[in-house]
Write a protein that holds these residues in place. Sequence first.
Motif, mmCIF file in Angstrom:
data_model
loop_
_atom_site.group_PDB
_atom_site.id
_atom_site.type_symbol
_atom_site.label_atom_id
_atom_site.label_comp_id
_atom_site.label_asym_id
_atom_site.label_seq_id
_atom_site.Cartn_x
_atom_site.Cartn_y
_atom_site.Cartn_z
ATOM 1 N N UNK A 183 20.008 -53.145 11.590
ATOM 2 C CA UNK A 183 19.465 -53.079 10.238
ATOM 3 C C UNK A 183 18.156 -53.838 10.118
ATOM 4 N N UNK A 184 17.839 -54.608 11.184
ATOM 5 C CA UNK A 184 16.644 -55.438 11.204
ATOM 6 C C UNK A 184 16.029 -55.335 12.593
ATOM 7 N N UNK A 185 14.747 -55.601 12.678
ATOM 8 C CA UNK A 185 14.029 -55.449 13.938
ATOM 9 C C UNK A 185 13.925 -56.788 14.655
ATOM 10 N N UNK A 239 11.492 -43.076 15.511
ATOM 11 C CA UNK A 239 10.220 -43.599 14.992
ATOM 12 C C UNK A 239 10.452 -44.518 13.793
ATOM 13 N N UNK A 240 9.715 -45.613 13.746
ATOM 14 C CA UNK A 240 9.807 -46.563 12.645
ATOM 15 C C UNK A 240 8.439 -46.733 12.008
ATOM 16 N N UNK A 268 16.374 -48.115 6.784
ATOM 17 C CA UNK A 268 17.815 -47.877 6.760
ATOM 18 C C UNK A 268 18.357 -48.232 8.139
ATOM 19 N N UNK A 269 19.629 -48.598 8.233
ATOM 20 C CA UNK A 269 20.189 -48.944 9.544
ATOM 21 C C UNK A 269 20.096 -47.758 10.511
ATOM 22 N N UNK A 270 19.932 -48.073 11.788
ATOM 23 C CA UNK A 270 19.798 -47.033 12.805
ATOM 24 C C UNK A 270 20.814 -47.260 13.925
ATOM 25 N N UNK A 328 27.572 -50.848 7.802
ATOM 26 C CA UNK A 328 27.246 -50.926 6.376
ATOM 27 C C UNK A 328 28.267 -51.787 5.632
ATOM 28 N N UNK A 329 29.548 -51.596 5.927
ATOM 29 C CA UNK A 329 30.587 -52.401 5.287
ATOM 30 C C UNK A 329 30.425 -53.874 5.664
#
Length: 298
Positions: free
Chosen positions: A115-117, A135-136, A148-150, A192-193
């Motif tokens: 969710x974060x880089x 791609x970001x 969004x989370x990947x 996500x939860x």
Amino acid sequence: MPGHVVPPTAPELPGWRHVYSGKIRDLYEPVEPHPRGDVVLVVASDRISAYDWVLPTEIPGKGGILTGLSLWWFDQVADIVANHTVEAPVPDAVAGRAMVCRRLDMFPVECVARGYLTGSGLAEYNASGTVCGIPLPDGLVDGSRLPEPIFTPATKAEVGEHDENVDFDAVVALIGREDAEALRDLTLAVYARAHEIAASKGIILADTKFEFGRTAEGEILLADEVLTPDSSRFWPVDEWEPGRAQPSFDKQYVRDWLTSPASGWDKAGDAPPPALPADVVERTRERYVEAYDRLAKH
């Protein structure tokens, strides 16, 4: 390869036969048929690894924290995906750090949600603007929250080897599209939860990895450890500041000391890491305890 030998510290347990040791966990199978069927005993040791080495110094209580957190998280996400644990007693010698689990046919994929880089994702993004082929946007920095989370899978490596980040098509080629999509969707749903729960406790779940397996009946279950400081990056919300490395509830003290002049260790060499000083052990233990207390005790 460096780190491929795990210290032979797996204890002998009455009624169970030791069959495998990973970096942190020891696996046993029952000597006699078990009343719960085809099961294994998964024991979390106090070992700690860094830079693909199993270190010679243990972190007291770490195995219990990993097991306790995993069991707590299994309950939090049980309505999304079932897990491999079964209700059964464990030997007294490993009470609090062992689980009796259904034997599964494990998928050969590390299912990573970001969710974060940061970490290896940041390195790939800086080189190509992508993470695992996704791609970001431009302008992201260390610690940036993603739009969004990947799902950024990796192939599993042997002990002492690096897991290799791959794109989704590689997972499809490995296990088939239906299973690849199922693992991706489960990974993102559980992330996500967990992100929501952690945020409510003042913690950012930056990324995490899951493992899944299939029962003999074909059901996909969540397995191994889940959402622990060993398998996840947890950051304090109130100290999050994109553009720098984030404080974390994990073994960062260990990594920092190993790469400091004080350790005298050459990360690029073939010599094993030295023993950890008492203060590094204690500060690392405190971070694991704090993660458990903040997540599972409130």
